[in-house]
Scaffold this motif. Sequence first.
Motif, PDB file in Angstrom:
ATOM      1  N   GLU A 137       1.043  -1.443  -0.147  1.00 33.50           N
ATOM      2  CA  GLU A 137       0.046  -0.108  -0.112  1.00 33.50           C
ATOM      3  C   GLU A 137       0.870   1.099  -0.052  1.00 33.50           C
ATOM      4  OE1 GLU A 137      -4.130   0.737   2.057  1.00 33.50           O
ATOM      5  OE2 GLU A 137      -2.378   0.835   3.778  1.00 33.50           O
ATOM      6  N   VAL A 168       0.273   6.068  -0.232  1.00 31.48           N
ATOM      7  CA  VAL A 168      -0.819   6.812   0.219  1.00 31.48           C
ATOM      8  C   VAL A 168      -0.180   8.180   0.088  1.00 31.48           C
ATOM      9  CG1 VAL A 168      -2.100   7.628   1.947  1.00 31.48           C
ATOM     10  CG2 VAL A 168      -1.360   5.335   2.203  1.00 31.48           C
ATOM     11  N   GLY A 218      -5.048   5.335  -0.172  1.00 30.86           N
ATOM     12  CA  GLY A 218      -4.247   4.297  -0.013  1.00 30.86           C
ATOM     13  C   GLY A 218      -4.740   3.640  -1.461  1.00 30.86           C
ATOM     14  N   SER A 228       2.574   8.172   3.302  1.00 28.66           N
ATOM     15  CA  SER A 228       3.182   7.166   3.417  1.00 28.66           C
ATOM     16  C   SER A 228       3.119   6.478   4.531  1.00 28.66           C
ATOM     17  CB  SER A 228       3.657   6.327   2.263  1.00 28.66           C
ATOM     18  OG  SER A 228       3.232   5.493   0.390  1.00 28.66           O
ATOM     19  N   TYR A 241      -1.240   7.978  10.063  1.00 28.87           N
ATOM     20  CA  TYR A 241      -1.206   7.106   9.012  1.00 28.87           C
ATOM     21  C   TYR A 241      -0.769   5.567   9.402  1.00 28.87           C
ATOM     22  CZ  TYR A 241      -0.346   3.402   5.177  1.00 28.87           C
ATOM     23  OH  TYR A 241      -0.849   2.318   4.979  1.00 28.87           O
TER      24      TYR A 241
END
Length: 504
Positions: free
Chosen positions: A423, A425, A468, A494, A499
């Motif tokens: 993932e 972001v 994401g 990220s 987060y």
Amino acid sequence: MPNQYIRKILEARVYDVAVETPLHPAPFLSERLNNNILVKREDLQPVFSFKIRGAYNNIVQLSEETRSRGVVCASAGNHAQGVALSAHKLGIRAVIVMPTTTPDIKVKGVRSRGGEVVLHGDSFPESLAHALSLVESEGLSFIHPYDDVDTIAGQGTIGMEILRQQTGDLDAVFVPVGGGGLIAGVAAYVKYLRPDALVIGVEYEESACLKAAMDAGERVVLPQVGLFADGVAVAQIGEETFRVCKECVDEVVTVSADEICAAVKDLFDDTRSVTETSGALATAGMKKYVEREKLQGKTLVTIASGANVNFDRLRYISERAEVGEGREAILGVTIPEHPGSFRRFCEKIGKRNITEFNYRYFDDREASIFVGVQMHADTEGRGRLVQDLSDAGYAVDDLTDNEVAKLHVRYMVGGHAPSVNDEVVYRFEFPERPGALLNFLNRVGTRWNISMFHYRNHGAAYGRVIVGIQVPQEERSEIPEFLEDIGYHYWEESHNSAYKLFLG
């Protein structure tokens, strides 16, 4: 030399449509800051903004023959209304090109004042290009919002009124800055007659084109412009305005979105006026300057430049005002995951009021909580709170200045996703119009899987989204080209602590 503006300001024809606005005392701000604060109420103009001055003075200087062909401008708001009303007063045609993202209140304002609205493009540059094409195709005269001698002279009448209204002590005048027309006119006049008074520009930190130019010694183009204070969202200071500012402006202060929101509240408390974000810009800068310089007993003037704000946007401004004033701390805290932990945490908070608490179970060892705590700025700051909690053994992350935490995570706290791999972001801003969110989803979701998404409408001309996306390591190098093709402003998040603490 800027002195050329003195006569032009004195002879400027603005009062056919504009009014001489009052210089109001701000008793609450004055008491709190221990200075004499005066507010120049340009929000009381017929179009609720100072822009009417420059627009009318520019148009009225045109020859009768030129005026008869009509005028055109590109604007998302206040300049548009100024041009529309000025043209209506003079009985001429006015074509106003506005981005399709323009808030409805401003479109209605232009039409109600006789302007012909043309909605074109998602951004100001697209609207500007179309407006200039109408100059060629229809013979209309282009009315520049700031980088024009007559526009600057019209705005300079504000400086003339300030010096006429405040004949006693005057230590500094704080002026909001977008393209520079207002500060160039005010600074030229004030510095000529009261060279001892400071003229201080105030810019939103994400559109600080004058500060960038002053630092570089030449005009520069900002690679990206934040849209929160949309009335001053300009990527490059004007050529003529910069020439004047270099000689007449003492300093430029930049402020955050939260500081602007707090200033909107301050102006409401003192005047009962609800300014737009750019309208409170100068007041936010004044407060920051007073704190930095430890000023006391000074006479300071701040210009409330406009009050064309969407009602829906007030919710967002109200939420952020407490943080901007230092009256709320936003923290991410790790506590043990067992009965009684939250109660013991609250005991460590002491008599401070908890304003927000978000939590979701993750495992049986520890819990990450998102907490808002009311602060009393006159007694102790959030640094003391963070230290107190750290001393008590808690892992604390101060998220008060974290945009992702305040814009998105606080509404998303729902636990981590351990099964989500690869993932990355990103945070986006995109033009807000019907179908914009669907268009964004269609473009983002075409290549990789969307693993997280949050969007919230703030009643503004732009949407804010955090996404994401699952991107395998071997394809990470393709992300920049993919995002550039989407064409929206973006930031990678990220590694953002909010987060990672609550969602990663």
